[in-house]
Design a protein around this motif. Structure first.
Motif, PDB file in Angstrom:
ATOM      1  N   SER A  99       0.948  -1.207  -0.389  1.00 26.42           N
ATOM      2  CA  SER A  99      -0.190   0.029  -0.269  1.00 26.42           C
ATOM      3  C   SER A  99       0.883   1.110  -0.098  1.00 26.42           C
ATOM      4  CB  SER A  99      -0.615   0.108   1.290  1.00 26.42           C
ATOM      5  OG  SER A  99      -0.057   0.305   2.349  1.00 26.42           O
ATOM      6  N   GLY A 100       2.017   1.105   0.637  1.00 26.21           N
ATOM      7  CA  GLY A 100       2.915   1.848   0.542  1.00 26.21           C
ATOM      8  C   GLY A 100       2.947   3.201   1.995  1.00 26.21           C
ATOM      9  N   SER A 101       2.611   2.518   2.521  1.00 23.92           N
ATOM     10  CA  SER A 101       1.963   3.021   3.318  1.00 23.92           C
ATOM     11  C   SER A 101       3.603   3.120   4.918  1.00 23.92           C
ATOM     12  CB  SER A 101       1.094   1.927   4.837  1.00 23.92           C
ATOM     13  OG  SER A 101      -0.262   2.528   4.739  1.00 23.92           O
ATOM     14  N   LYS A 102       3.558   3.860   5.659  1.00 25.43           N
ATOM     15  CA  LYS A 102       4.933   3.931   6.226  1.00 25.43           C
ATOM     16  C   LYS A 102       4.362   4.310   8.600  1.00 25.43           C
ATOM     17  CE  LYS A 102       8.228   6.121   3.030  1.00 25.43           C
ATOM     18  NZ  LYS A 102       9.155   7.009   3.021  1.00 25.43           N
ATOM     19  N   PHE A 103       5.072   3.129   9.073  1.00 26.80           N
ATOM     20  CA  PHE A 103       5.305   3.468  10.260  1.00 26.80           C
ATOM     21  C   PHE A 103       6.438   4.053  10.875  1.00 26.80           C
ATOM     22  CE2 PHE A 103       2.483   0.331   8.412  1.00 26.80           C
ATOM     23  CZ  PHE A 103       1.988   0.641   8.496  1.00 26.80           C
ATOM     24  N   SER A 104       6.850   4.789  11.744  1.00 21.49           N
ATOM     25  CA  SER A 104       6.966   4.819  12.895  1.00 21.49           C
ATOM     26  C   SER A 104       8.083   3.320  13.982  1.00 21.49           C
ATOM     27  CB  SER A 104       7.257   5.895  13.696  1.00 21.49           C
ATOM     28  OG  SER A 104       8.147   5.645  15.223  1.00 21.49           O
ATOM     29  N   LEU A 105       9.383   2.824  13.547  1.00 22.88           N
ATOM     30  CA  LEU A 105       9.947   2.442  14.311  1.00 22.88           C
ATOM     31  C   LEU A 105       9.572   2.623  15.944  1.00 22.88           C
ATOM     32  CD1 LEU A 105      12.306   0.402  11.973  1.00 22.88           C
ATOM     33  CD2 LEU A 105      10.893  -0.653  13.249  1.00 22.88           C
ATOM     34  N   GLU A 106      10.292   4.008  16.464  1.00 20.66           N
ATOM     35  CA  GLU A 106       9.849   4.079  17.539  1.00 20.66           C
ATOM     36  C   GLU A 106       8.448   3.553  18.796  1.00 20.66           C
ATOM     37  OE1 GLU A 106      12.533   5.807  19.601  1.00 20.66           O
ATOM     38  OE2 GLU A 106      13.531   5.216  18.133  1.00 20.66           O
ATOM     39  N   ASP A 107       7.679   3.920  18.220  1.00 17.97           N
ATOM     40  CA  ASP A 107       6.341   3.261  18.772  1.00 17.97           C
ATOM     41  C   ASP A 107       5.127   2.384  17.351  1.00 17.97           C
ATOM     42  OD1 ASP A 107       5.200   5.064  17.078  1.00 17.97           O
ATOM     43  OD2 ASP A 107       4.194   6.296  18.635  1.00 17.97           O
ATOM     44  N   GLY A 108       5.559   2.352  16.393  1.00 18.48           N
ATOM     45  CA  GLY A 108       4.260   1.245  15.549  1.00 18.48           C
ATOM     46  C   GLY A 108       3.393   2.521  15.620  1.00 18.48           C
ATOM     47  N   SER A 109       3.929   4.139  14.892  1.00 20.96           N
ATOM     48  CA  SER A 109       2.669   4.696  14.742  1.00 20.96           C
ATOM     49  C   SER A 109       2.639   4.483  13.479  1.00 20.96           C
ATOM     50  CB  SER A 109       2.638   5.248  15.274  1.00 20.96           C
ATOM     51  OG  SER A 109       3.162   6.241  15.226  1.00 20.96           O
ATOM     52  N   LYS A 112       2.369   7.471   7.202  1.00 21.00           N
ATOM     53  CA  LYS A 112       2.532   8.068   6.229  1.00 21.00           C
ATOM     54  C   LYS A 112       0.621   7.031   5.670  1.00 21.00           C
ATOM     55  CE  LYS A 112       3.234   7.648   1.059  1.00 21.00           C
ATOM     56  NZ  LYS A 112       3.804   6.897   0.069  1.00 21.00           N
ATOM     57  N   ALA A 113       0.173   7.600   4.977  1.00 24.45           N
ATOM     58  CA  ALA A 113      -1.444   6.715   4.627  1.00 24.45           C
ATOM     59  C   ALA A 113      -1.343   6.085   3.700  1.00 24.45           C
ATOM     60  CB  ALA A 113      -2.474   8.070   4.326  1.00 24.45           C
ATOM     61  N   PRO A 114      -2.555   4.994   3.052  1.00 24.95           N
ATOM     62  CA  PRO A 114      -3.946   4.880   4.177  1.00 24.95           C
ATOM     63  C   PRO A 114      -3.513   4.474   4.796  1.00 24.95           C
ATOM     64  CG  PRO A 114      -3.683   3.009   2.549  1.00 24.95           C
ATOM     65  CD  PRO A 114      -1.590   4.126   2.450  1.00 24.95           C
ATOM     66  N   ALA A 115      -2.375   3.724   5.725  1.00 25.26           N
ATOM     67  CA  ALA A 115      -2.611   2.662   6.609  1.00 25.26           C
ATOM     68  C   ALA A 115      -2.932   3.500   7.792  1.00 25.26           C
ATOM     69  CB  ALA A 115      -1.465   2.186   7.334  1.00 25.26           C
ATOM     70  N   SER A 116      -4.276   3.435   9.014  1.00 28.82           N
ATOM     71  CA  SER A 116      -4.221   4.590  10.213  1.00 28.82           C
ATOM     72  C   SER A 116      -4.015   4.419  11.684  1.00 28.82           C
ATOM     73  CB  SER A 116      -5.701   4.913   9.972  1.00 28.82           C
ATOM     74  OG  SER A 116      -6.622   3.963   9.720  1.00 28.82           O
ATOM     75  N   LYS A 117      -3.543   3.053  11.863  1.00 31.26           N
ATOM     76  CA  LYS A 117      -3.332   1.460  12.717  1.00 31.26           C
ATOM     77  C   LYS A 117      -1.999   1.352  12.688  1.00 31.26           C
ATOM     78  CE  LYS A 117      -8.038   0.914  13.169  1.00 31.26           C
ATOM     79  NZ  LYS A 117      -9.325   0.415  14.312  1.00 31.26           N
ATOM     80  N   ALA A 118      -1.679   1.415  14.415  1.00 30.93           N
ATOM     81  CA  ALA A 118      -0.329   1.192  14.046  1.00 30.93           C
ATOM     82  C   ALA A 118       0.196  -0.920  13.773  1.00 30.93           C
ATOM     83  CB  ALA A 118       0.405   0.929  15.819  1.00 30.93           C
ATOM     84  N   LEU A 119       1.040  -0.559  13.895  1.00 28.77           N
ATOM     85  CA  LEU A 119       1.758  -2.165  13.588  1.00 28.77           C
ATOM     86  C   LEU A 119       0.961  -3.034  15.073  1.00 28.77           C
ATOM     87  CD1 LEU A 119       4.763  -1.481  12.134  1.00 28.77           C
ATOM     88  CD2 LEU A 119       3.133  -1.772  11.312  1.00 28.77           C
TER      89      LEU A 119
END
Length: 135
Positions: A99-109, A112-119
């Motif tokens: 999807s191209g979504s990105k998540f922070s490795l500090e807290d999993g949040s 970058k959209a389209p994701a809206s929930k943390a890992l």
């Protein structure tokens, strides 16, 4: 009567707006291994390691500024696809290749959209010689 209805409505909203469950399926596991030499990258802040065969799409272990954290590599955006996130060029985020979504490795949040929930995150316990990840 109106005040009572208003209080019930506010209470209902507060309860329904509570903590939502993670979209990544729950998979029970217990991972434990020696840190060195296999996971020696985790000895420094910013170090990471992939651990296949656990969780939904494997694990990613990351040494954040607050210690070692563990996330399921399965993206929280459309988890049924089981897209495994990978570290991006910055080394501080992971990218969902589907999807191209990105998540922070500090807290999993999601950052970058389209994701809206943390890992999905897991519990990490370390000693000077071992690492253990459980859910």
């Amino acid at each position: 009567m109106r005040k009572l209805l208003l209080m019930i409505l506010v209470s209902f909203c507060a309860i329904s707006c509570g903590k939502q469950s993670n979209p990544v399926p729950y998979v029970s596991f217990n991972f434990q291994d020696d840190i060195n030499p296999k996971y020696s990258a985790l000895n420094v802040v910013g170090g990471y390691a992939y651990v296949p065969g656990y969780g939904v799409a494997g694990l990613i272990l990351y040494h954040s500024k607050n210690g070692i954290v563990a996330y399921d590599r399965c993206s929280s955006f459309m988890p049924e696809k089981k897209c495994a996130v990978t570290i991006d060029d910055t080394g501080f985020q992971v990218v969902d290749p589907c999807s191209g979504s990105k998540f922070s490795l500090e807290d999993g949040s999601p950052v970058k959209a389209p994701a809206s929930k943390a890992l999905r995150s897991y519990t990490v316990v370390t000693t000077p010689f071992t690492i253990r990840v459980t859910n």
